[in-house]
Design a protein around this motif. Structure first.
Motif, PDB file in Angstrom:
ATOM      1  N   ASN A 348       0.831  -1.213   0.000  1.00 39.52           N
ATOM      2  CA  ASN A 348       0.000   0.000   0.000  1.00 39.52           C
ATOM      3  C   ASN A 348       0.863   1.260   0.000  1.00 39.52           C
ATOM      4  OD1 ASN A 348      -2.282  -1.615   0.071  1.00 39.52           O
ATOM      5  ND2 ASN A 348      -2.534  -1.457   2.282  1.00 39.52           N
ATOM      6  N   ASN A 349       1.922   1.238   0.838  1.00 40.67           N
ATOM      7  CA  ASN A 349       2.819   2.394   0.902  1.00 40.67           C
ATOM      8  C   ASN A 349       3.563   2.597  -0.412  1.00 40.67           C
ATOM      9  OD1 ASN A 349       2.096   2.942   3.531  1.00 40.67           O
ATOM     10  ND2 ASN A 349       3.778   1.797   4.444  1.00 40.67           N
ATOM     11  N   LEU A 350       3.961   1.477  -1.038  1.00 42.29           N
ATOM     12  CA  LEU A 350       4.652   1.568  -2.332  1.00 42.29           C
ATOM     13  C   LEU A 350       3.735   2.147  -3.400  1.00 42.29           C
ATOM     14  CD1 LEU A 350       6.701  -1.763  -2.373  1.00 42.29           C
ATOM     15  CD2 LEU A 350       7.643   0.538  -2.675  1.00 42.29           C
ATOM     16  N   GLU A 351       2.458   1.758  -3.339  1.00 40.47           N
ATOM     17  CA  GLU A 351       1.496   2.298  -4.305  1.00 40.47           C
ATOM     18  C   GLU A 351       1.343   3.807  -4.121  1.00 40.47           C
ATOM     19  OE1 GLU A 351      -3.191   1.655  -5.615  1.00 40.47           O
ATOM     20  OE2 GLU A 351      -2.224   0.230  -4.249  1.00 40.47           O
ATOM     21  N   ILE A 352       1.295   4.247  -2.850  1.00 40.10           N
ATOM     22  CA  ILE A 352       1.187   5.684  -2.564  1.00 40.10           C
ATOM     23  C   ILE A 352       2.433   6.410  -3.053  1.00 40.10           C
ATOM     24  CG2 ILE A 352       1.105   7.385  -0.694  1.00 40.10           C
ATOM     25  CD1 ILE A 352      -0.592   5.313   0.889  1.00 40.10           C
ATOM     26  N   ILE A 353       3.598   5.807  -2.767  1.00 41.91           N
ATOM     27  CA  ILE A 353       4.862   6.433  -3.183  1.00 41.91           C
ATOM     28  C   ILE A 353       4.956   6.503  -4.705  1.00 41.91           C
ATOM     29  CG2 ILE A 353       7.349   5.976  -3.320  1.00 41.91           C
ATOM     30  CD1 ILE A 353       7.292   5.337  -0.358  1.00 41.91           C
ATOM     31  N   GLU A 354       4.523   5.411  -5.389  1.00 44.94           N
ATOM     32  CA  GLU A 354       4.540   5.408  -6.862  1.00 44.94           C
ATOM     33  C   GLU A 354       3.674   6.544  -7.399  1.00 44.94           C
ATOM     34  OE1 GLU A 354       6.137   3.931  -9.091  1.00 44.94           O
ATOM     35  OE2 GLU A 354       6.918   2.025  -8.347  1.00 44.94           O
ATOM     36  N   ASN A 408      12.067  16.171  -3.353  1.00 38.49           N
ATOM     37  CA  ASN A 408      10.967  15.223  -3.114  1.00 38.49           C
ATOM     38  C   ASN A 408      11.144  13.963  -3.930  1.00 38.49           C
ATOM     39  OD1 ASN A 408       9.126  15.965  -1.149  1.00 38.49           O
ATOM     40  ND2 ASN A 408       8.100  17.438  -2.461  1.00 38.49           N
ATOM     41  N   ILE A 409      11.478  14.126  -5.207  1.00 42.09           N
ATOM     42  CA  ILE A 409      11.654  12.967  -6.092  1.00 42.09           C
ATOM     43  C   ILE A 409      12.769  12.076  -5.573  1.00 42.09           C
ATOM     44  CG2 ILE A 409      12.396  12.275  -8.407  1.00 42.09           C
ATOM     45  CD1 ILE A 409      10.909  14.755  -9.465  1.00 42.09           C
ATOM     46  N   ARG A 410      13.904  12.695  -5.210  1.00 43.90           N
ATOM     47  CA  ARG A 410      15.037  11.890  -4.686  1.00 43.90           C
ATOM     48  C   ARG A 410      14.649  11.190  -3.393  1.00 43.90           C
ATOM     49  NH1 ARG A 410      17.978  16.388  -6.666  1.00 43.90           N
ATOM     50  NH2 ARG A 410      18.006  17.382  -4.621  1.00 43.90           N
ATOM     51  N   HIS A 411      13.912  11.907  -2.537  1.00 42.51           N
ATOM     52  CA  HIS A 411      13.480  11.332  -1.264  1.00 42.51           C
ATOM     53  C   HIS A 411      12.513  10.162  -1.497  1.00 42.51           C
ATOM     54  CE1 HIS A 411      12.221  11.038   2.901  1.00 42.51           C
ATOM     55  NE2 HIS A 411      10.960  11.226   2.545  1.00 42.51           N
ATOM     56  N   LEU A 412      11.559  10.361  -2.407  1.00 44.09           N
ATOM     57  CA  LEU A 412      10.577   9.307  -2.696  1.00 44.09           C
ATOM     58  C   LEU A 412      11.239   8.095  -3.326  1.00 44.09           C
ATOM     59  CD1 LEU A 412       7.659  11.537  -4.031  1.00 44.09           C
ATOM     60  CD2 LEU A 412       7.588  10.131  -1.966  1.00 44.09           C
ATOM     61  N   GLU A 413      12.205   8.324  -4.215  1.00 43.67           N
ATOM     62  CA  GLU A 413      12.906   7.195  -4.835  1.00 43.67           C
ATOM     63  C   GLU A 413      13.717   6.425  -3.791  1.00 43.67           C
ATOM     64  OE1 GLU A 413      15.000   9.123  -7.993  1.00 43.67           O
ATOM     65  OE2 GLU A 413      13.447   8.597  -9.484  1.00 43.67           O
ATOM     66  N   VAL A 417      13.135   2.495  -2.710  1.00 44.55           N
ATOM     67  CA  VAL A 417      14.189   1.470  -2.603  1.00 44.55           C
ATOM     68  C   VAL A 417      14.152   0.816  -1.230  1.00 44.55           C
ATOM     69  CG1 VAL A 417      16.690   1.114  -2.531  1.00 44.55           C
ATOM     70  CG2 VAL A 417      15.682   2.548  -4.321  1.00 44.55           C
ATOM     71  N   MET A 418      14.014   1.647  -0.179  1.00 50.02           N
ATOM     72  CA  MET A 418      13.998   1.131   1.185  1.00 50.02           C
ATOM     73  C   MET A 418      12.794   0.213   1.414  1.00 50.02           C
ATOM     74  SD  MET A 418      13.666   3.277   4.731  1.00 50.02           S
ATOM     75  CE  MET A 418      11.963   3.682   4.340  1.00 50.02           C
ATOM     76  N   LEU A 419      11.611   0.637   0.941  1.00 50.84           N
ATOM     77  CA  LEU A 419      10.404  -0.173   1.130  1.00 50.84           C
ATOM     78  C   LEU A 419      10.468  -1.467   0.334  1.00 50.84           C
ATOM     79  CD1 LEU A 419       7.573   2.534   1.136  1.00 50.84           C
ATOM     80  CD2 LEU A 419       8.540   1.331   3.077  1.00 50.84           C
ATOM     81  N   ASN A 420      11.031  -1.402  -0.856  1.00 54.77           N
ATOM     82  CA  ASN A 420      11.183  -2.630  -1.646  1.00 54.77           C
ATOM     83  C   ASN A 420      12.133  -3.604  -0.947  1.00 54.77           C
ATOM     84  OD1 ASN A 420       9.533  -2.601  -3.996  1.00 54.77           O
ATOM     85  ND2 ASN A 420      10.798  -0.980  -4.861  1.00 54.77           N
ATOM     86  N   TYR A 421      13.203  -3.049  -0.338  1.00 53.46           N
ATOM     87  CA  TYR A 421      14.141  -3.896   0.400  1.00 53.46           C
ATOM     88  C   TYR A 421      13.437  -4.539   1.601  1.00 53.46           C
ATOM     89  CZ  TYR A 421      18.136  -5.325   3.222  1.00 53.46           C
ATOM     90  OH  TYR A 421      19.022  -6.052   3.976  1.00 53.46           O
ATOM     91  N   ALA A 422      12.645  -3.718   2.318  1.00 52.61           N
ATOM     92  CA  ALA A 422      11.912  -4.238   3.479  1.00 52.61           C
ATOM     93  C   ALA A 422      10.895  -5.294   3.043  1.00 52.61           C
ATOM     94  CB  ALA A 422      11.213  -3.098   4.206  1.00 52.61           C
ATOM     95  N   LYS A 423      10.231  -5.047   1.927  1.00 48.10           N
ATOM     96  CA  LYS A 423       9.239  -6.001   1.418  1.00 48.10           C
ATOM     97  C   LYS A 423       9.896  -7.331   1.085  1.00 48.10           C
ATOM     98  CE  LYS A 423       6.078  -6.688  -2.466  1.00 48.10           C
ATOM     99  NZ  LYS A 423       5.533  -6.097  -3.711  1.00 48.10           N
ATOM    100  N   GLU A 424      11.040  -7.283   0.401  1.00 47.85           N
ATOM    101  CA  GLU A 424      11.746  -8.522   0.054  1.00 47.85           C
ATOM    102  C   GLU A 424      12.204  -9.257   1.305  1.00 47.85           C
ATOM    103  OE1 GLU A 424      12.080 -10.002  -2.893  1.00 47.85           O
ATOM    104  OE2 GLU A 424      10.726  -8.423  -3.582  1.00 47.85           O
TER     105      GLU A 424
END
Length: 672
Positions: A348-354, A408-413, A417-424
């Motif tokens: 859900n958070n990744l979808e919001i960030i995307e 903002n873009i750099r922060h969101l990217e 990356v961090m959320l994808n790492y946590a998800k994996e």
């Protein structure tokens, strides 16, 4: 529907503001001049350009526009250098009005930027809603800030997804759609839809015609593709199911009869006809035989043996281990649920960030194109008190600055990356615990069998019995359990057969509902009407290249006119080819209007009188457009240098058309 209400071009020169400001009506509009070099085409180019359709003219961006927008304009004997060039286009969809603003030349504003004012042109300074969009950039047809995405929604069109030349699926572009309605002077009169740009859509003319006439062929093809995918899925799952059954039966050295090898609609009789055999015996009879053999050993008169305490101790230890393993399994299951919940939250958070990332990138893209929205808030200044404002609802803290769009873009990217790492990490933990559960369940199963045997040995083992007899009991019980598991497995697979059978039944039903022909009955009606209207128009316009009009047909492959399956233009003279383009373009709109198609009911013809068209045929052409009424809009750019053309217009009933005269030069001095 689309209506062009008003066009205003502002060209700032060293000697002041020049340009044009004209209004267009419903029905027939003439943009007429006494000479072919007065600027009519430049005015029509501005309409194309403001709609992002300049690819119909032959390219992208301001380079397709005439020099009057970019270098200099003529004023009397002078050539005035162009400092800036702005274009405003007021359009409507029948109920809403917007004004589009795009520059052809301006420092600090990219020509790919189009501003949408949700108001009439005279009121744009007071517009409560203003939106910047971009055109001719990746995803401008699908992303929210893309101009053609806005225009599609504004015109209430739902463009279909169609096959592309690279094998992918893409949305049918608006530029392709309007190329069969906007016929420009340089390339448009070579053939029917000769101005259609090449945008990587397979069979683009065919797809456009299917959409304009709202043919069922496109939806039928989609249904066929969907059904093909469904058929492949069912066959694949059915084949896998059969394979699983035969593998399971083979592992137990059994046979199975009555398994349906191919997809079909199964009945209860079909499912009850599936039988498992062991040594040519029905599996239930074979299991009963094993139980009888086990019972014979179990019925031996029991005696208390000398090692009773050791057996009791071993049983207690085994049961304790089982309990520990079960506790551990429960713990793993609970934590797997937690991991799954964590993964869902991260998704859900990744979808919001995307979404935030896409919006910020769109904002950065618009900023880079020069978006300012002509308001102070774009400069972070309050329009009322003129104090600096931050783009945040949080209270300002001294020494703390709000991040810019790029930050903002750099922060969101980085967050992504961090959320994808946590998800994996959570997925790895989930999978690891799931594997441990599988291992524990195997151990629990073995220990339960051992405990059962130990309990039996405590009270039913004769001290004269050999150790091999005890193992035989274990072996018999194991064999019974395995065959029972096989029975249960097959029963579960029967349920899966039922599900796939229902899917197959639905597939067959959907397949039957699709017409055997690619055309529905309504499609045939529309194609027949297109052919009839086309032929009537040809006869009205004085087409002479074909003696027998009954030979003319509409191709069921291309939907274009043919004679004995050959393109009709090969038998047409130059002037008759022009008549053919008139006839087909008008017929297409007529079919859509009668049959409820998707035509936006707007046409633009730039210099339609080509190759010495006789005045009588020209008059018929104008009259046929007038007969369509005010439910459509046609703009004709025309040169009235010769008296015949002027007479043809003058013969039309006064008040039935709107005449915009371009005298000498289209771009005149304007009031600032």
């Amino acid at each position: 529907m689309l209506r062009v209400d008003r066009l205003r071009v502002e060209i700032q020169t060293e000697e002041g503001l020049y340009g044009v400001d004209e209004k267009f009506n419903d029905g027939l509009n003439f943009l007429a001049s006494g000479d072919n070099t007065c600027g009519k085409s430049s005015i029509l180019e501005a309409v194309y350009y403001c709609l992002g359709f300049e690819e119909i003219i032959g390219g992208k961006g301001e380079k397709v526009l005439t020099s009057v927008y970019k270098t200099f304009i003529e004023s009397g004997d002078k050539k005035l250098y162009v400092l800036e060039a702005k274009i405003y286009l007021q359009i409507s969809n029948g109920s809403e009005v917007v004004t589009l603003y795009r520059v052809a030349k301006m420092d600090n504003r990219d020509t790919k930027l189009i501003t949408v004012y949700y108001s009439e042109l005279d009121n744009i300074r007071d517009a409560t809603l203003v939106e910047d969009t971009y055109v001719h950039m990746p995803n401008s047809a699908v992303y929210t800030q893309g101009f053609h995405r806005f225009l599609e929604k504004f015109l209430h069109l739902e463009l279909p997804i169609v096959p592309a030349t690279d094998g992918n699926q893409r949305k049918l572009y608006l530029q392709l759609l309007f190329s069969c309605m906007f016929i420009e002077q340089k390339h448009g009169w070579a053939d029917i839809f000769s101005g259609m740009p090449i945008l990587g859509i397979k069979d683009s003319k065919k797809r456009v015609l299917e959409f304009v006439m709202k043919l069922d062929t496109l939806s039928n093809e989609k249904k066929k593709d969907s059904l093909k995918t469904k058929e492949i899925r069912i066959r694949s799952e059915w084949e896998l199911l059969v394979k699983e059954i035969f593998n399971a039966v083979g592992r137990e050295t059994c046979e199975i009869l009555g398994v349906p090898l191919k997809p079909s609609v199964l009945t209860k009789i079909d499912l009850t006809g599936i039988h498992i055999l062991k040594n040519k015996q029905n599996i239930d009879e074979y299991i009963n035989g094993l139980r009888k053999e086990y019972k014979e050993i179990d019925n031996i008169k029991p005696k208390v043996v000398d090692n009773f305490e050791e057996l009791q101790e071993e049983l207690n230890s085994t049961e304790k281990t089982i309990e520990e393993y079960e506790d551990t399994t429960r713990w793993f299951r609970e934590h797997i649920l937690q991991e799954k919940a964590a993964i869902q939250v991260l998704d859900n958070n990744l979808e919001i960030i995307e979404n935030d990332l896409r919006n910020n990138k769109d904002a950065a893209r618009l900023r880079d194109l020069g978006s300012q929205l002509n308001c102070l808030t774009s400069k972070d200044i309050c329009p009322v008190c003129h104090q600096p404002i931050n783009d945040s609802l949080l209270p300002s803290l001294e020494g703390v600055e709000i991040m810019s769009i790029d930050e903002n873009i750099r922060h969101l990217e980085a967050q992504k990356v961090m959320l994808n790492y946590a998800k994996e990490s959570h997925k790895h933990s989930r999978d690891d615990m799931d594997q441990k559960i599988q291992n524990l369940q195997g151990k629990i199963f073995t220990l339960r069998r051992l405990a059962k045997t130990l309990r039996s040995d405590l009270y039913a083992v004769d001290d004269s019995l050999s150790e091999s007899l005890v193992y035989k009991k274990i072996e018999l019980q194991t064999r019974i359990d395995q065959l029972e598991d096989l029975k249960n497995f097959i029963e579960n697979k029967k349920e899966r057969f039922e599900e796939l059978s229902d899917d197959w039944k639905g597939y067959l039903k959907e397949k039957k509902e699709i017409p055997s022909s690619k055309f529905s009955a309504k499609d045939f009606e529309k194609l027949k009407l297109l052919r009839d209207k086309f032929v009537i128009n040809l006869m009205t316009y004085g087409y002479k290249s074909v003696i027998d009009m009954q030979e003319i047909n509409i191709s069921e492959e291309s939907y274009l006119p043919v004679i004995e399956k050959f393109d009709m233009k090969f038998d047409s003279s130059a002037s008759d080819n022009i008549r053919g383009i008139w006839a087909y373009t008008i017929a297409l709109m007529q079919v859509s209007m009668v049959k409820g198609g998707n035509h936006p009911t707007v046409l633009i013809f730039d210099e339609p009188v080509q190759h010495s068209i006789v005045p009588k045929d020209m008059e018929k052409f104008f009259e046929s457009i007038l007969s369509l009424g005010n439910n459509c809009q046609t703009i004709i750019g025309i040169t009235v240098k010769d008296s015949d053309t002027k007479k043809a217009i003058d013969k039309l009933k006064e008040g039935t058309y709107n005449l915009i005269e371009v005298k000498n030069k289209a771009f005149q001095k304007l009031d600032a």
